[in-house]
Design an enzyme around this catalytic site. Structure first.
Site, mmCIF file in Angstrom:
data_model
loop_
_atom_site.group_PDB
_atom_site.id
_atom_site.type_symbol
_atom_site.label_atom_id
_atom_site.label_comp_id
_atom_site.label_asym_id
_atom_site.label_seq_id
_atom_site.Cartn_x
_atom_site.Cartn_y
_atom_site.Cartn_z
ATOM 1 N N VAL A 1 0.250 -1.774 -3.720
ATOM 2 C CA VAL A 1 0.279 -0.405 -3.198
ATOM 3 C C VAL A 1 1.729 0.067 -3.042
ATOM 4 O O VAL A 1 2.067 1.206 -3.347
ATOM 5 C CB VAL A 1 -0.467 -0.302 -1.840
ATOM 6 N N CYS A 2 2.598 -0.825 -2.598
ATOM 7 C CA CYS A 2 3.989 -0.485 -2.293
ATOM 8 C C CYS A 2 4.729 0.209 -3.438
ATOM 9 O O CYS A 2 5.363 1.243 -3.211
ATOM 10 C CB CYS A 2 4.761 -1.722 -1.846
#
Length: 184
Positions: free
Chosen positions: A56-57
């Protein structure tokens, strides 16, 4: 006992941390300090992610980068941060297509001291939650948001909030720059 998340009206903690600012050999690292940011007279937007080399980062980091000029246009210094080291940040930048051209620094809070002071250190793994802090030129937190580790944030909402804060007006729900504000 859990630390409370630093909130609106609090002074952002003083810090001096190493950051990755380039992938060019010999120019990779720079120490960023709260004093330097305060001296610039600009707003600061510091957003945190849990771990490098995750899923996600990089979507969030790439989205912030896509809007880098939007933050600059709002007289804001954009800083990304995690508890990973500057060397891990550099390796990730070098190995991820979406991160090679970042226009903002990746702050390394390896001691986890800043994340701890901000109240965003997850208890089990000692990694930072997905947190965003908007800090005014005087060093006062004007907006904060914290997301669960598995949920990405909305960069356009950060920009919308900055517009509202910088308007110095009363802004109704869902207000967008250019719309009418509330006259009390």
């Amino acid at each position: 006992m859990k630390n409370a998340v630093l909130s609106v009206g609090a002074e952002f903690p003083a810090f001096a941390k190493k950051a990755v600012v380039s992938i060019e050999k010999g120019k990779e690292f720079y120490e960023i300090s709260s004093e330097e940011i305060k001296a610039s007279g600009k707003w600061m937007v510091m957003f945190w992610w849990p771990k490098d080399f995750t899923f996600v980062c990089p979507t969030e980091i790439a989205e912030f980068n896509k809007h880098y000029q939007d933050f600059a246009d709002r007289d804001a210094i954009l800083i990304g941060a995690s508890t990973d080291s500057e060397f891990v940040h550099l390796a990730w930048r070098n190995n991820h297509d979406d991160l090679r051209g970042l226009q903002f620094p990746m702050l390394a809070d390896t001691s986890k001291s800043l994340a701890q002071e901000l109240g965003i250190l997850e208890a089990e793994e000692k990694i930072a939650y997905r947190a965003t802090f908007v800090v005014d030129p005087q060093g006062i937190v004007r907006w904060t948001s914290v997301y669960d580790l598995s949920v990405g944030r909305n960069v356009k909402e950060v920009l919308r909030v900055m517009d509202a804060l910088q308007s110095d007006e009363l802004c109704p729900c869902n207000w967008q720059k250019g719309e009418a504000t509330i006259k009390a």
